[in-house]
Design an enzyme around this catalytic site. Structure first.
Site, PDB file in Angstrom:
ATOM      1  N   HIS A 220       3.714  55.937  74.660  1.00 46.74           N
ATOM      2  CA  HIS A 220       2.615  55.119  74.154  1.00 46.74           C
ATOM      3  C   HIS A 220       1.357  55.923  73.850  1.00 46.74           C
ATOM      4  CE1 HIS A 220       0.596  51.713  72.700  1.00 46.74           C
ATOM      5  NE2 HIS A 220      -0.451  52.195  73.318  1.00 46.74           N
ATOM      6  N   TYR A 224      -1.755  57.023  70.376  1.00 46.05           N
ATOM      7  CA  TYR A 224      -3.203  57.213  70.316  1.00 46.05           C
ATOM      8  C   TYR A 224      -3.564  58.650  69.978  1.00 46.05           C
ATOM      9  CZ  TYR A 224      -3.563  52.455  71.390  1.00 46.05           C
ATOM     10  OH  TYR A 224      -3.420  51.117  71.275  1.00 46.05           O
ATOM     11  N   HIS A 371       6.248  47.665  61.871  1.00 43.81           N
ATOM     12  CA  HIS A 371       4.957  47.847  62.550  1.00 43.81           C
ATOM     13  C   HIS A 371       4.485  49.300  62.482  1.00 43.81           C
ATOM     14  CE1 HIS A 371       1.948  47.951  65.705  1.00 43.81           C
ATOM     15  NE2 HIS A 371       2.682  48.831  66.363  1.00 43.81           N
ATOM     16  N   PHE A 372       5.387  50.256  62.823  1.00 37.80           N
ATOM     17  CA  PHE A 372       4.804  51.596  62.932  1.00 37.80           C
ATOM     18  C   PHE A 372       4.687  52.311  61.598  1.00 37.80           C
ATOM     19  CE2 PHE A 372       9.147  52.614  64.707  1.00 37.80           C
ATOM     20  CZ  PHE A 372       9.594  53.363  63.636  1.00 37.80           C
ATOM     21  N   HIS A 373       5.286  51.765  60.532  1.00 38.09           N
ATOM     22  CA  HIS A 373       4.930  52.340  59.238  1.00 38.09           C
ATOM     23  C   HIS A 373       3.543  51.885  58.797  1.00 38.09           C
ATOM     24  CE1 HIS A 373       9.145  53.562  59.066  1.00 38.09           C
ATOM     25  NE2 HIS A 373       8.715  54.489  58.256  1.00 38.09           N
ATOM     26  N   ARG A 435      16.937  47.731  64.202  1.00 42.97           N
ATOM     27  CA  ARG A 435      16.369  48.953  63.653  1.00 42.97           C
ATOM     28  C   ARG A 435      17.379  50.087  63.832  1.00 42.97           C
ATOM     29  NH1 ARG A 435      12.242  51.229  68.285  1.00 42.97           N
ATOM     30  NH2 ARG A 435      12.058  53.021  66.910  1.00 42.97           N
ATOM     31  N   ARG A 436      17.067  51.265  63.364  1.00 43.42           N
ATOM     32  CA  ARG A 436      17.872  52.481  63.475  1.00 43.42           C
ATOM     33  C   ARG A 436      19.353  52.197  63.271  1.00 43.42           C
ATOM     34  NH1 ARG A 436      15.932  54.812  69.289  1.00 43.42           N
ATOM     35  NH2 ARG A 436      14.640  56.081  67.984  1.00 43.42           N
TER      36      ARG A 436
HETATM   37  C1  HEM Z   1       8.240  57.765  51.948  1.00 46.58           C
HETATM   38  C2  HEM Z   1       7.819  56.871  52.776  1.00 46.58           C
HETATM   39  C3  HEM Z   1       8.689  56.316  53.893  1.00 46.58           C
HETATM   40  C4  HEM Z   1       9.758  55.486  53.794  1.00 46.58           C
HETATM   41  C5  HEM Z   1      10.336  54.883  52.527  1.00 46.58           C
HETATM   42  C6  HEM Z   1      10.259  55.274  55.130  1.00 46.58           C
HETATM   43  C7  HEM Z   1      11.343  54.491  55.459  1.00 46.58           C
HETATM   44  C8  HEM Z   1      11.857  54.331  56.730  1.00 46.58           C
HETATM   45  C9  HEM Z   1      12.891  53.414  57.108  1.00 46.58           C
HETATM   46  C10 HEM Z   1      13.616  52.478  56.168  1.00 46.58           C
HETATM   47  C11 HEM Z   1      13.108  53.535  58.444  1.00 46.58           C
HETATM   48  C12 HEM Z   1      14.050  52.727  59.297  1.00 46.58           C
HETATM   49  C13 HEM Z   1      15.357  53.343  59.446  1.00 46.58           C
HETATM   50  C14 HEM Z   1      16.179  52.606  60.460  1.00 46.58           C
HETATM   51  O1  HEM Z   1      15.634  51.998  61.409  1.00 46.58           O
HETATM   52  O2  HEM Z   1      17.402  52.641  60.301  1.00 46.58           O
HETATM   53  C15 HEM Z   1      12.217  54.545  58.931  1.00 46.58           C
HETATM   54  C16 HEM Z   1      12.146  54.976  60.242  1.00 46.58           C
HETATM   55  C17 HEM Z   1      11.120  55.736  60.755  1.00 46.58           C
HETATM   56  N1  HEM Z   1      10.058  56.267  60.031  1.00 46.58           N
HETATM   57 FE1  HEM Z   1       9.784  56.148  58.036  1.00 46.58          FE
HETATM   58  N2  HEM Z   1       9.478  55.972  56.009  1.00 46.58           N
HETATM   59  C18 HEM Z   1       8.497  56.611  55.300  1.00 46.58           C
HETATM   60  C19 HEM Z   1       7.475  57.397  55.806  1.00 46.58           C
HETATM   61  C20 HEM Z   1       7.248  57.610  57.156  1.00 46.58           C
HETATM   62  C21 HEM Z   1       6.092  58.263  57.700  1.00 46.58           C
HETATM   63  C22 HEM Z   1       4.942  58.810  56.892  1.00 46.58           C
HETATM   64  C23 HEM Z   1       6.263  58.283  59.059  1.00 46.58           C
HETATM   65  C24 HEM Z   1       5.376  58.833  60.138  1.00 46.58           C
HETATM   66  C25 HEM Z   1       4.374  59.584  60.008  1.00 46.58           C
HETATM   67  C26 HEM Z   1       7.530  57.670  59.351  1.00 46.58           C
HETATM   68  C27 HEM Z   1       8.062  57.557  60.618  1.00 46.58           C
HETATM   69  C28 HEM Z   1       9.248  56.927  60.919  1.00 46.58           C
HETATM   70  C29 HEM Z   1       9.792  56.821  62.247  1.00 46.58           C
HETATM   71  C30 HEM Z   1       9.188  57.373  63.528  1.00 46.58           C
HETATM   72  C31 HEM Z   1      10.973  56.081  62.149  1.00 46.58           C
HETATM   73  C32 HEM Z   1      11.843  55.616  63.300  1.00 46.58           C
HETATM   74  C33 HEM Z   1      13.130  56.232  63.446  1.00 46.58           C
HETATM   75  C34 HEM Z   1      13.808  55.691  64.673  1.00 46.58           C
HETATM   76  O3  HEM Z   1      13.753  54.488  64.954  1.00 46.58           O
HETATM   77  O4  HEM Z   1      14.385  56.514  65.367  1.00 46.58           O
HETATM   78  N3  HEM Z   1       8.101  57.256  58.184  1.00 46.58           N
HETATM   79  N4  HEM Z   1      11.451  55.009  57.861  1.00 46.58           N
HETATM   80 CU   LIG Z   2       3.108  51.423  72.895  1.00 41.85          CU
END
Ligand code: HEM
Ligand SMILES: [Cu+2]
Ligand SMILES: [Cu+2]
Lengths: 544, 161
Positions: A220, A224, A371-373, A435-436
């Site tokens: 968490h 921050y 949320h985190f996007h 998710r994931r």
């Molecule tokens: C080009 C722009 C982006 C797109 C289209 C995108 C798309 C996605 C999608 C669809 C997922 C979900 C995949 C899943 O749960 O199966 C994901 C997961 C994630 N994304 Fe992005 N994303 C983008 C940019 C970013 C950026 C800028 C960050 C952080 C700085 C980020 C951090 C993450 C993280 C931490 C996960 C989680 C993976 C997990 O649950 O293990 N993404 N993204």
């Molecule tokens: Cu938290």
């Protein structure tokens, strides 16, 4: 002056942006897979074995590498300029950078070889190649070392300037680094004590519940660590960029201190649905999490009031129409203002996540990436883009390649994220889409999901284009032949009221004491209990 | 103390009040209306959990009837990449307590469109209770990444009239 600091900053930023480029590449691919366009079969040829290997790269590079490197680089610049003092021990910061880069390479190789397809949370008893974990530890330790370089510089500044209030930008940055050092003790313990010996086969079994608890001790406050550098910019720099002043400087300081004290003892809100954590502890962390909304609410008022001062000075009038007098034509400004707007949505969603019982509805659904996007993917990332729009010209001595492209970039990120965020939130809340997960291949994916999947995919493609626009501008700037006529300085917002902040807002001791006490109260007994009753029964598995 | 502008003071008071009200609402809804989250139930050994033994219900996972037509226990064993059992049939109006654990990595267990949602951690048993009123089908899904077959890990609950 500052030549060495600028070089260090440039290195950090260069690594950060390269990481985001590679990591970001998988974002649109994930979105396309959701709507049945599976490009991973093609990617097999370049060695990406699965959706999940791509997802590991996406999250590790974006959420861990892009953020950490950018933040340390930005702080190297911001702290030294804010104190108007060069690093006293630049070697320490150079060593820190090298350790971070070595760690990054060490962690990246197993991921690329498909030996660490464990996502960025690497929950045991999934077991990756040991070098993946060692690499992550080195990235963190390297960032600590850079932090020590900052502290030594600060201590020297303090000696030269007794009684002077620490400038806000330096103070906010230093508090963020300290928060990071305290917070990462959790994941460091997890990796060094539980995971690494086990991944080498030195111990047979590990305790997955205990490992999760250490992980979220860091998990968490990690958010921050990402967010506060954006706050440093919103409070310390953006009002100046808008032609205004910081409305209440003392309250801005208070906000950073509150985050230091409150960010750590809330990690169990990620474990509401864990079987091994008693309900009372979950509830205590829910209470503390709610209190964490107060500094963000304070920020909303203070930053908006500061921007309003600038807008009214520029001839803005009316109850709300002053907003039009803000410098929307400046991409650095526009990016950060749009980031704030997306953060409002992210914040509201966060209130849901942290509610002990509402969490049941959305835990581990696509609501969470929705949320985190909006938060790390927008409030933070878009703000960092905005910072890069002045910082990269300042470092390179060259003007931004194309202002219009930069403006299009910020707005496309904004709208792309609105579409993708909205789609993922709804899919999670209404349909429980996990998710994931490689949704395109999931048997339970229903027809009713299709419209939102398409909306999110369109958002993802717009985001991909926006990302390319950002990179074209960075490359265009760095390789441009033009030179700036006058150097670009760090924007520093003046306080609206000249009276200096009270001394207790510039004093580390009480705040560190409160921080330690809160951590001991919120984590001490439960951790002691979990350690005393550790259940070291899980052997490792390679499941990819 | 800090000098705080009047309008900001009012805003702060409103914010703090709102947060407090939310929190009290949360407390009431959790404890009075009995929203439940998994809490420590039992420690098990994932290495032997799938081995049939008289005192190990996960050795032969499945549905147990406690009160016919009314009260059931479901023991569900998660492993890569399936649940045992995959299909659970209960009559409408029955109350089912789910006990779920994993014999390998972490998994998730969520019955869609209900309040049953838990993290499945090897070594721990996750437990939640739910009443199924109307006859219909529900998907239950693994929502924690558990390897390359994760997307195919799901099952069905069939509530019969
Ligand atoms: C080009 C722009 C982006 C797109 C289209 C995108 C798309 C996605 C999608 C669809 C997922 C979900 C995949 C899943 O749960 O199966 C994901 C997961 C994630 N994304 Fe992005 N994303 C983008 C940019 C970013 C950026 C800028 C960050 C952080 C700085 C980020 C951090 C993450 C993280 C931490 C996960 C989680 C993976 C997990 O649950 O293990 N993404 N993204
Ligand atoms: Cu938290
Ligand atoms: Cu799974």
């Amino acid at each position: 002056m500052f030549a060495r600091e600028h070089k260090l900053t440039a290195w950090h930023l260069g690594v950060a942006m390269t990481a985001l480029f590679i990591g970001g590449f998988f974002g649109p691919l994930q979105k396309l897979e959701y709507v049945g366009i599976n490009l991973y079969t093609t990617l097999n040829k370049i060695g990406i074995a699965s959706y999940y290997q791509g997802l590991t790269l996406h999250a590790v590079l974006n959420a861990l590498v892009w953020t950490t490197f950018f933040i340390v680089g930005f702080f190297t610049y911001a702290i030294t300029h804010s104190l108007d003092k060069e690093l006293t021990h630049p070697k320490i910061n150079i060593i820190g950078l090298i350790v971070m880069i070595v760690g990054l390479i060490m962690a990246a190789i197993p991921i690329l070889l498909n030996l660490a397809t464990v996502l960025f949370t690497f929950y045991p008893p999934m077991r990756a190649n040991p070098f993946f974990y060692i690499g992550l530890v080195l990235v963190v330790v390297g960032s600590w070392v850079c932090g020590w370089g900052f502290y030594l510089t600060y201590i020297a500044w303090r000696k030269e300037n007794p009684g002077v209030r620490t400038p806000l930008i330096a103070l906010g940055s230093l508090i963020t680094m300290v928060l990071w050092q305290i917070a990462t003790l959790g994941v460091a313990t997890e990796l060094l004590v539980l995971v690494i010996p086990w991944s080498f086969g030195l111990v047979e079994g590990t305790d997955p519940q205990l490992a999760r608890t250490f992980f979220w001790f860091t998990g968490h406050p990690l958010v921050y660590f990402w967010l506060l550098p954006a706050y440093v910019s919103w409070y310390g720099m953006l009002p100046k960029q808008a032609g205004g002043k910081l409305f209440s400087e003392p309250l801005a300081r208070l906000v950073f201190w509150l985050f230091l004290a409150l960010s750590v003892p809330v990690g169990l809100h990620h474990q509401y649905l864990d079987p091994g954590v008693p309900a009372g502890w979950k509830f205590l962390h829910a209470l503390l999490t709610y209190s964490l909304f107060i500094p963000s609410m304070l920020t909303a008022f203070n930053v908006v009031a500061s921007l309003e001062i600038g807008a009214r000075d520029n001839g803005g009038t009316g109850l709300l129409s002053w907003v039009r007098a803000l410098p929307w034509g400046d991409p650095s400004y526009a990016a950060q203002n749009l980031a704030m707007i997306l953060f409002v949505f992210g914040g509201i969603g966060g209130l849901t996540n942290s509610s002990y019982n509402l969490n049941l509805a959305i835990h581990n659904t696509s609501w969470v990436p929705g949320h985190f996007h909006l938060t790390v993917g927008s409030a933070v990332t878009l703000t960092f883009f905005g910072i890069a729009y002045w910082l990269v010209p300042s470092l390179s001595g060259k003007p931004l390649w194309n202002r219009k492209v930069a403006l299009v970039q910020t707005w496309t990120w904004f709208f792309g994220m609105l579409l993708m965020g909205n789609g993922l939130h709804i899919l999670g809340l209404n349909f429980g889409m996990p998710r994931r997960t490689m949704i395109g291949a999931a048997s339970y994916a229903a027809d009713a999901w299709t419209p939102m999947l398409i909306e999110a995919a369109i958002g993802g493609i717009i985001l991909g284009i926006s990302g390319l626009l950002f990179y074209s501008n960075m490359v265009g700037t760095v390789f441009s032949k033009k030179r700036l006529e006058a150097p670009i300085e760090m924007p520093v917002a003046e306080p609206y009221e000249s009276e200096p902040a009270p001394a207790w807002l510039d004093n580390w001791k009480p705040w560190l004491a409160v921080t330690v006490v809160l951590i001991l109260v919120a984590y001490g007994p439960i951790l002691v209990d979990m350690i005393a009753n550790a259940n070291m029964t899980s052997p490792g598995f390679k499941v990819w | 103390m800090i000098h705080v502008d009047r309008s900001e003071k009012i805003y702060i008071i409103i914010s703090v009040t709102l947060i407090s009200v939310f929190f009290i609402a949360l407390g009431i809804s959790s404890f009075v209306y009995g929203f439940q989250v998994p809490v420590p139930e039992q420690r098990v050994d994932p290495r032997t959990i799938a081995t049939p033994a008289p005192d190990n219900p996960f050795g032969e996972p499945g549905l147990r009837e406690l009160v016919p037509g009314k009260k059931y226990e479901a023991y569900v064993l998660a492993q890569i990449w399936s649940f045992t059992p995959r299909e659970i049939r209960v009559p409408a109006g029955s109350t089912v307590t789910f006990y779920v654990t994993s014999k390998d990595v972490q998994h998730g267990f969520r019955i869609n469109e209900t309040n049953v949602n838990m993290q499945i951690v090897p070594g721990e048993v996750s437990k939640l209770t739910i009443t199924f009123d109307e006859p219909r089908e529900y998907d239950f899904i693994c929502h924690e990444y558990c390897g390359v077959g994760h997307q195919s890990m799901a099952g069905k609950i069939i509530v019969e009239p």
